[in-house]
Motif scaffolding. Structure first.
Motif, PDB file in Angstrom:
ATOM      1  N   SER A 132       0.846  -1.194   0.000  1.00  0.00           N
ATOM      2  CA  SER A 132       0.000   0.000   0.000  1.00  0.00           C
ATOM      3  C   SER A 132       0.878   1.240   0.000  1.00  0.00           C
ATOM      4  N   PRO A 133       0.434   2.283  -0.673  1.00  0.00           N
ATOM      5  CA  PRO A 133       1.207   3.527  -0.624  1.00  0.00           C
ATOM      6  C   PRO A 133       1.091   4.174   0.754  1.00  0.00           C
ATOM      7  N   ILE A 134       1.956   5.083   1.030  1.00  0.00           N
ATOM      8  CA  ILE A 134       1.811   5.909   2.228  1.00  0.00           C
ATOM      9  C   ILE A 134       0.763   6.963   1.910  1.00  0.00           C
ATOM     10  N   PHE A 135      -0.350   6.921   2.637  1.00  0.00           N
ATOM     11  CA  PHE A 135      -1.442   7.833   2.343  1.00  0.00           C
ATOM     12  C   PHE A 135      -1.170   9.195   2.977  1.00  0.00           C
ATOM     13  N   LEU A 136      -1.067  10.189   2.126  1.00  0.00           N
ATOM     14  CA  LEU A 136      -0.795  11.547   2.556  1.00  0.00           C
ATOM     15  C   LEU A 136      -2.059  12.393   2.482  1.00  0.00           C
ATOM     16  N   LYS A 137      -1.981  13.585   3.004  1.00  0.00           N
ATOM     17  CA  LYS A 137      -3.138  14.487   2.985  1.00  0.00           C
ATOM     18  C   LYS A 137      -3.500  14.891   1.565  1.00  0.00           C
ATOM     19  N   GLU A 138      -2.489  14.990   0.708  1.00  0.00           N
ATOM     20  CA  GLU A 138      -2.724  15.353  -0.688  1.00  0.00           C
ATOM     21  C   GLU A 138      -1.942  14.390  -1.576  1.00  0.00           C
ATOM     22  N   MET A 139      -2.632  13.817  -2.588  1.00  0.00           N
ATOM     23  CA  MET A 139      -1.998  12.836  -3.464  1.00  0.00           C
ATOM     24  C   MET A 139      -2.493  13.024  -4.894  1.00  0.00           C
ATOM     25  N   SER A 140      -1.683  12.562  -5.844  1.00  0.00           N
ATOM     26  CA  SER A 140      -2.055  12.625  -7.255  1.00  0.00           C
ATOM     27  C   SER A 140      -2.224  11.212  -7.789  1.00  0.00           C
ATOM     28  N   PHE A 141      -3.245  11.040  -8.640  1.00  0.00           N
ATOM     29  CA  PHE A 141      -3.587   9.723  -9.168  1.00  0.00           C
ATOM     30  C   PHE A 141      -3.872   9.809 -10.661  1.00  0.00           C
ATOM     31  N   ARG A 142      -3.775   8.654 -11.323  1.00  0.00           N
ATOM     32  CA  ARG A 142      -4.284   8.492 -12.690  1.00  0.00           C
ATOM     33  C   ARG A 142      -5.200   7.268 -12.696  1.00  0.00           C
ATOM     34  N   THR A 143      -6.124   7.246 -13.622  1.00  0.00           N
ATOM     35  CA  THR A 143      -7.084   6.149 -13.681  1.00  0.00           C
ATOM     36  C   THR A 143      -6.494   4.921 -14.367  1.00  0.00           C
ATOM     37  N   LEU A 144      -6.798   3.758 -13.806  1.00  0.00           N
ATOM     38  CA  LEU A 144      -6.510   2.485 -14.454  1.00  0.00           C
ATOM     39  C   LEU A 144      -7.764   1.918 -15.114  1.00  0.00           C
ATOM     40  N   SER A 145      -8.904   2.435 -14.752  1.00  0.00           N
ATOM     41  CA  SER A 145     -10.169   2.156 -15.419  1.00  0.00           C
ATOM     42  C   SER A 145     -11.014   3.425 -15.282  1.00  0.00           C
ATOM     43  N   PRO A 146     -11.926   3.677 -16.207  1.00  0.00           N
ATOM     44  CA  PRO A 146     -12.620   4.972 -16.239  1.00  0.00           C
ATOM     45  C   PRO A 146     -13.434   5.261 -14.975  1.00  0.00           C
ATOM     46  N   ILE A 147     -13.456   6.524 -14.588  1.00  0.00           N
ATOM     47  CA  ILE A 147     -14.284   6.979 -13.479  1.00  0.00           C
ATOM     48  C   ILE A 147     -15.704   7.206 -13.984  1.00  0.00           C
ATOM     49  N   VAL A 148     -16.687   6.720 -13.222  1.00  0.00           N
ATOM     50  CA  VAL A 148     -18.097   6.918 -13.553  1.00  0.00           C
ATOM     51  C   VAL A 148     -18.741   7.782 -12.480  1.00  0.00           C
ATOM     52  N   LEU A 149     -19.385   8.856 -12.906  1.00  0.00           N
ATOM     53  CA  LEU A 149     -20.136   9.749 -12.026  1.00  0.00           C
ATOM     54  C   LEU A 149     -21.491   9.988 -12.664  1.00  0.00           C
ATOM     55  N   SER A 150     -22.544  10.021 -11.859  1.00  0.00           N
ATOM     56  CA  SER A 150     -23.867  10.195 -12.438  1.00  0.00           C
ATOM     57  C   SER A 150     -24.760  11.044 -11.547  1.00  0.00           C
ATOM     58  N   THR A 151     -25.800  11.547 -12.154  1.00  0.00           N
ATOM     59  CA  THR A 151     -26.859  12.252 -11.453  1.00  0.00           C
ATOM     60  C   THR A 151     -28.165  11.883 -12.141  1.00  0.00           C
ATOM     61  N   LYS A 152     -29.292  12.414 -11.674  1.00  0.00           N
ATOM     62  CA  LYS A 152     -30.579  12.132 -12.307  1.00  0.00           C
ATOM     63  C   LYS A 152     -31.203  13.435 -12.792  1.00  0.00           C
ATOM     64  N   ASP A 153     -31.788  13.373 -13.996  1.00  0.00           N
ATOM     65  CA  ASP A 153     -32.420  14.559 -14.543  1.00  0.00           C
ATOM     66  C   ASP A 153     -33.832  14.716 -13.977  1.00  0.00           C
ATOM     67  N   ASP A 154     -34.589  15.652 -14.507  1.00  0.00           N
ATOM     68  CA  ASP A 154     -35.931  15.929 -13.985  1.00  0.00           C
ATOM     69  C   ASP A 154     -36.879  14.755 -14.155  1.00  0.00           C
ATOM     70  N   ASN A 155     -36.567  13.871 -15.101  1.00  0.00           N
ATOM     71  CA  ASN A 155     -37.400  12.684 -15.327  1.00  0.00           C
ATOM     72  C   ASN A 155     -36.857  11.455 -14.607  1.00  0.00           C
ATOM     73  N   LEU A 156     -35.908  11.676 -13.689  1.00  0.00           N
ATOM     74  CA  LEU A 156     -35.291  10.623 -12.886  1.00  0.00           C
ATOM     75  C   LEU A 156     -34.493   9.627 -13.729  1.00  0.00           C
ATOM     76  N   LYS A 157     -34.066  10.059 -14.899  1.00  0.00           N
ATOM     77  CA  LYS A 157     -33.207   9.233 -15.724  1.00  0.00           C
ATOM     78  C   LYS A 157     -31.744   9.517 -15.386  1.00  0.00           C
ATOM     79  N   ILE A 158     -30.925   8.466 -15.391  1.00  0.00           N
ATOM     80  CA  ILE A 158     -29.511   8.617 -15.051  1.00  0.00           C
ATOM     81  C   ILE A 158     -28.794   9.398 -16.142  1.00  0.00           C
TER      82      ILE A 158
END
Length: 258
Positions: A132-158
């Motif tokens: 495991s890395p030494i976890f610091l207060k501030e760290m930099s990362f790159r993705t090994l697989s895509p990040i997924v973020l979502s919200t819902k619109d007014d019709n509750l669709k993702i």
């Protein structure tokens, strides 16, 4: 607890062509391997995970295959593996996933990834636990697989959103707090110094889950590099269980930029 699996590409069986969209099949392979060695653990991981209210959290994530040499057949949506050996990273947050258990489960296993058009057989030649890395207060990362973020619109669709969206920072933090509570059985109560910033322009990728089947869905993720300020406990959860959503389907795995 993060592991590096070295896979031999058994080209003599079915060939060396993967479907471009293979993340769901990777997840299924993990469950199959676990179920062979320990049905109780597999059932817990698949059906329960950690619970928070009515949601289930499967607190692990994994990378796409790290393939040194490959070509793409766009017209057939195939990834042609030219390498004989490839790497695959899998990270488990649950404490039950000890080094001896995972090595015993995965070592020398065979599994297949593919669809009705093409399939590739792999043999796990080596399982290595990474420090495991030494976890610091501030760290930099790159993705090994895509990040997924979502919200819902007014019709509750993702609606999938980019890490550049003003809502992204809040979504990432909320997901980490929920994972923390699910894992520890209580809400996070420490100080919460948090900041998220991008180090490059995110690259969008649309991934099919259960491709070419009646259950096919599409997920939009983003590959990027980022700088994050977080308390150590939450930084560890992001590193071990993934950043964003759908970690157990192979999204949001990150590595430290040294």
């Amino acid at each position: 607890m993060r592991f590096k699996l070295t896979l031999k590409v058994e080209k003599k069986f079915f060939g060396n062509k993967l479907p471009i969209n293979y993340q769901y099949e990777q997840s299924a392979a993990i469950y199959r391997i676990l179920s062979k060695a320990n049905e109780q653990f597999s059932g817990w991981l698949h059906n329960n995970g950690f619970r928070l209210e009515h949601r289930r959290f499967k607190l692990f994530t994994f990378s796409r295959f790290i393939i040194p040499q490959y070509t793409i057949e766009k017209e057939n949506e195939r990834l042609v593996i030219d390498s004989d050996l490839i790497d695959w990273y899998i990270s488990f947050l649950p404490e039950k996933s000890t080094e001896e258990f995972i090595k015993g489960v995965f070592m020398s296993q065979h599994f297949e990834i593919g669809d009705r058009i093409s399939t590739v057989r792999f043999t796990i030649q080596r399982v290595e636990m990474l420090p495991s890395p030494i976890f610091l207060k501030e760290m930099s990362f790159r993705t090994l697989s895509p990040i997924v973020l979502s919200t819902k619109d007014d019709n509750l669709k993702i609606k999938y959103i980019s890490p550049t969206d003003e809502r992204a920072q809040g979504n990432i933090l909320m997901g980490l707090l929920r994972k923390y509570e699910a894992f520890n059985g209580k809400p996070y109560a420490g100080t919460l110094d948090y900041h998220f910033s991008l180090l490059n322009e995110p690259k969008s990728t649309l991934i099919k889950i259960k491709a070419n089947s009646p259950e096919e869905t599409r997920v939009r993720g983003y590959r990027c590099s980022m700088k994050v300020e977080l308390p150590e406990a939450l930084m560890k959860i992001m590193y071990e269980a993934g950043c964003g959503e759908k970690g157990s389907t192979g999204f949001g795995m990150i590595e430290v930029i040294k």
